[in-house]
Design a protein around this motif. Structure first.
Motif, PDB file in Angstrom:
ATOM      1  N   ILE A   1      -1.026  -2.273  -4.501  1.00  0.00           N
ATOM      2  CA  ILE A   1      -0.081  -2.971  -5.643  1.00  0.00           C
ATOM      3  C   ILE A   1      -0.118  -4.441  -5.146  1.00  0.00           C
ATOM      4  O   ILE A   1       0.293  -4.899  -4.240  1.00  0.00           O
ATOM      5  N   ILE A   2      -0.312  -5.331  -6.231  1.00  0.00           N
ATOM      6  CA  ILE A   2      -0.184  -6.735  -6.057  1.00  0.00           C
ATOM      7  C   ILE A   2       0.291  -7.221  -7.585  1.00  0.00           C
ATOM      8  O   ILE A   2       0.620  -6.406  -8.408  1.00  0.00           O
ATOM      9  N   ASP A   3       0.423  -8.508  -7.606  1.00  0.00           N
ATOM     10  CA  ASP A   3       1.044  -9.208  -8.509  1.00  0.00           C
ATOM     11  C   ASP A   3      -0.165  -9.569  -9.707  1.00  0.00           C
ATOM     12  O   ASP A   3      -1.264  -9.619  -9.253  1.00  0.00           O
TER      13      ASP A   3
ATOM     14  N   LEU B   1       0.747  -1.310   0.025  1.00  0.00           N
ATOM     15  CA  LEU B   1      -0.046  -0.080  -0.180  1.00  0.00           C
ATOM     16  C   LEU B   1       0.697   1.121   0.114  1.00  0.00           C
ATOM     17  O   LEU B   1       2.158   1.086   0.517  1.00  0.00           O
ATOM     18  N   GLY B   2       0.051   2.190  -0.531  1.00  0.00           N
ATOM     19  CA  GLY B   2       0.992   3.766  -0.370  1.00  0.00           C
ATOM     20  C   GLY B   2       1.074   3.940   0.949  1.00  0.00           C
ATOM     21  O   GLY B   2       0.000   3.719   1.686  1.00  0.00           O
ATOM     22  N   VAL B   3       2.375   4.356   1.417  1.00  0.00           N
ATOM     23  CA  VAL B   3       2.523   4.779   2.816  1.00  0.00           C
ATOM     24  C   VAL B   3       1.376   5.668   3.421  1.00  0.00           C
ATOM     25  O   VAL B   3       1.023   5.298   4.756  1.00  0.00           O
ATOM     26  N   LYS B   4       0.848   6.697   2.766  1.00  0.00           N
ATOM     27  CA  LYS B   4      -0.088   7.552   3.082  1.00  0.00           C
ATOM     28  C   LYS B   4      -1.496   6.920   3.369  1.00  0.00           C
ATOM     29  O   LYS B   4      -2.171   7.024   4.278  1.00  0.00           O
ATOM     30  N   PHE B   5      -1.562   6.008   2.386  1.00  0.00           N
ATOM     31  CA  PHE B   5      -2.889   5.328   2.534  1.00  0.00           C
ATOM     32  C   PHE B   5      -2.863   4.321   3.583  1.00  0.00           C
ATOM     33  O   PHE B   5      -4.012   4.190   4.118  1.00  0.00           O
ATOM     34  N   ALA B   6      -1.879   3.793   3.988  1.00  0.00           N
ATOM     35  CA  ALA B   6      -1.825   2.774   4.839  1.00  0.00           C
ATOM     36  C   ALA B   6      -1.984   3.742   6.235  1.00  0.00           C
ATOM     37  O   ALA B   6      -2.576   3.013   7.067  1.00  0.00           O
ATOM     38  N   ASP B   7      -1.416   4.680   6.308  1.00  0.00           N
ATOM     39  CA  ASP B   7      -1.584   5.381   7.558  1.00  0.00           C
ATOM     40  C   ASP B   7      -3.181   5.986   7.745  1.00  0.00           C
ATOM     41  O   ASP B   7      -3.677   5.978   8.985  1.00  0.00           O
ATOM     42  N   GLN B   8      -3.590   6.318   6.722  1.00  0.00           N
ATOM     43  CA  GLN B   8      -5.189   6.838   6.919  1.00  0.00           C
ATOM     44  C   GLN B   8      -5.947   5.692   7.281  1.00  0.00           C
ATOM     45  O   GLN B   8      -6.931   5.839   8.030  1.00  0.00           O
TER      46      GLN B   8
ATOM     47  N   LEU C   1      -1.113  -7.104   4.072  1.00  0.00           N
ATOM     48  CA  LEU C   1      -0.265  -6.050   3.887  1.00  0.00           C
ATOM     49  C   LEU C   1       0.995  -6.537   4.339  1.00  0.00           C
ATOM     50  O   LEU C   1       1.446  -6.749   5.539  1.00  0.00           O
ATOM     51  N   VAL C   2       1.945  -6.483   3.094  1.00  0.00           N
ATOM     52  CA  VAL C   2       3.555  -7.040   3.763  1.00  0.00           C
ATOM     53  C   VAL C   2       4.547  -5.841   3.445  1.00  0.00           C
ATOM     54  O   VAL C   2       5.508  -6.044   3.886  1.00  0.00           O
ATOM     55  N   GLY C   3       4.097  -4.748   2.962  1.00  0.00           N
ATOM     56  CA  GLY C   3       4.777  -3.552   2.886  1.00  0.00           C
ATOM     57  C   GLY C   3       3.961  -2.184   2.543  1.00  0.00           C
ATOM     58  O   GLY C   3       3.108  -2.279   2.033  1.00  0.00           O
ATOM     59  N   THR C   4       4.936  -1.009   2.766  1.00  0.00           N
ATOM     60  CA  THR C   4       4.159   0.098   2.328  1.00  0.00           C
ATOM     61  C   THR C   4       5.409   0.785   1.604  1.00  0.00           C
ATOM     62  O   THR C   4       6.579   0.386   1.761  1.00  0.00           O
ATOM     63  N   VAL C   5       4.995   1.593   0.575  1.00  0.00           N
ATOM     64  CA  VAL C   5       5.815   2.260  -0.419  1.00  0.00           C
ATOM     65  C   VAL C   5       5.622   3.620  -0.632  1.00  0.00           C
ATOM     66  O   VAL C   5       4.412   3.990  -0.199  1.00  0.00           O
TER      67      VAL C   5
END
Length: 426
Positions: free
Chosen positions: A209-211, A158-165, A192-196
């Motif tokens: 973002i997924i495969d 997930l986008g880092v700001k989106f995950a925080d929200q 959720l395995v990471g934030t970008v």
């Protein structure tokens, strides 16, 4: 003669300091603005190519007509039959599958109740299911804020700001709610395995973002994809090459009436990028023309003042037998030397400034919400040191200085040799 003129310039500071300063400032601004525009426009094209357009993009004709709606019901199927001939015809190009989709992301609390929801823009890349070049192209490792890159089914970034929200932490599960390409409801739980952080508002504030394999399963799109993106060798964009490749590919399906027949669109023809690239190509020439005009006027006036101060000098030289043409030529020769000196100084200062902008840049992230562009934009605008910056400043620097002195030097021919002795009387 050159040594003689150079000694005169260096010894008589009043003759050269002001013109050198003016030329240096004009050249510096030319180099700075040219390098900054090259960096900004180049970054916009690079960002758009990586995230959205590719160097060329293949879709179904129906999908291309409604691309803003992300109509996955009009996606390409049987993509292996499309990609295989392309890989054979263009072995140096990289062909990748991309799927975009939208929906709702639901987050559950410890008791299984919904604690938050948010609209999400889904993007899928070949992360672990095929093409390793996508990891390098998208620079996932550097963009990763925490966690790891998806390596198994139903793992997501997930986008880092989106995950925080949404108040999500690594390891939390989230449910994607959307629709398949056939119109039925889609419910899938992702971990959720990471934030970008990519430095792009679209990605950082609302992207999952997924495969590609997960997206195909999620959307009932087996052996299908929204888009096939093609990248030239080393990911270096070549406008002429992409236009030719697209022309050859589209000729194969020109007579097809099938709305699901593939169509290839080069980067330049997508969105508002054609206007942007055209603007980038013309801005440097316009910029140089503006500076030549402005500097010529200033240097013309500077030359007129210098000519008035040297009025007696010209009279003495004429009385000693020097021709007006020779005086005029030496006057222009001085202008060329001053233009070269000022251009060198201005170019050096401009290159230092552009190098700083290239390494540091200007952060416009606070303004990204107000910018509604038809293309991907980076949140840090950077300059770019390009080979043409080493000589582009000499065009206005030399041309304006010579033009200004040519105009002001016309006064030499207005001297009346018959009245020289009277003018030079003490």
């Amino acid at each position: 003669m050159i040594k003689f003129l150079l000694n005169g310039i260096l010894r008589d500071k009043s003759r050269s300091v002001l013109p050198v300063i003016i030329v240096s400032i004009g050249v510096m601004l030319t180099v700075l603005l040219s390098g900054y525009m090259a960096g900004v426009f180049g970054d916009v094209v690079t960002q758009s190519a990586k995230f959205d357009t590719g160097h060329v993009k293949i879709m179904s004709k129906a999908y291309a007509e409604n691309i803003d709606q992300l109509p996955n019901d009009l996606a390409l199927l049987g993509i292996n039959e499309v990609i295989a001939p392309l890989q054979e015809a263009y072995p140096d190009m990289d062909w990748v599958k991309r799927i975009k989709f939208g929906g709702l992301l639901d987050v559950l609390d410890e008791e299984g109740e919904s604690k938050g929801q948010g609209p999400v823009t889904g993007m899928s890349f070949e992360i672990y299911s095929g093409n390793d070049s996508e990891l390098k192209r998208m620079n996932f490792e550097d963009a990763l804020v925490e966690g790891s890159i998806p390596a198994a089914k139903n793992e997501a970034l997930l986008g880092v700001k989106f995950a925080d929200q949404l108040g999500l932490k690594l390891g939390d599960e989230m449910t994607f709610i959307g629709s398949t390409m056939n119109g039925s409801m889609a419910f899938t739980v992702f971990k959720l395995v990471g934030t970008v952080r990519f430095g792009t508002a679209v990605m950082d504030e609302g992207a999952m973002i997924i495969d590609v394999a997960d997206a195909q399963h999620l959307l009932d799109m087996e052996n299908g994809t929204s888009e096939i993106l093609g990248y030239l060798d080393n990911d270096v964009y070549d406008e002429e090459a992409t236009l030719e490749i697209s022309k050859v590919f589209n000729a194969r399906y020109a007579d097809s009436k099938d709305e699901f027949a593939p169509i290839m669109i080069p980067l330049k023809k997508q969105g508002e990028l054609e206007e942007l690239i055209t603007l980038a190509d013309s801005m440097s020439a316009l910029l140089i023309a503006i500076f030549i005009f402005a500097m010529s006027i200033v240097l013309w006036n500077t030359g007129l003042l210098a000519g008035l101060r040297r009025y007696k000098e010209f009279g003495i030289r004429l009385s000693l037998g020097e021709t007006k043409g020779h005086i005029y030529k030496t006057f222009i020769g001085e202008a060329i030397l001053i233009g070269i000196i000022g251009s060198i100084i201005g170019t050096i200062i401009g290159l230092i400034g552009i190098y700083y902008l290239q390494e540091v840049g200007i952060d416009i992230s606070s303004m990204m919400d107000q910018i509604d562009a038809g293309f991907m934009m980076p949140s840090v605008m950077r300059g770019k040191v390009t080979p043409n910056l080493f000589y582009i400043g000499f065009i206005p620097g030399l041309f304006a200085m010579v033009l200004g002195n040519m105009l002001s030097g016309m006064g030499i021919y207005k001297r009346q040799t018959a009245s020289l002795m009277k003018e030079l009387e003490v």
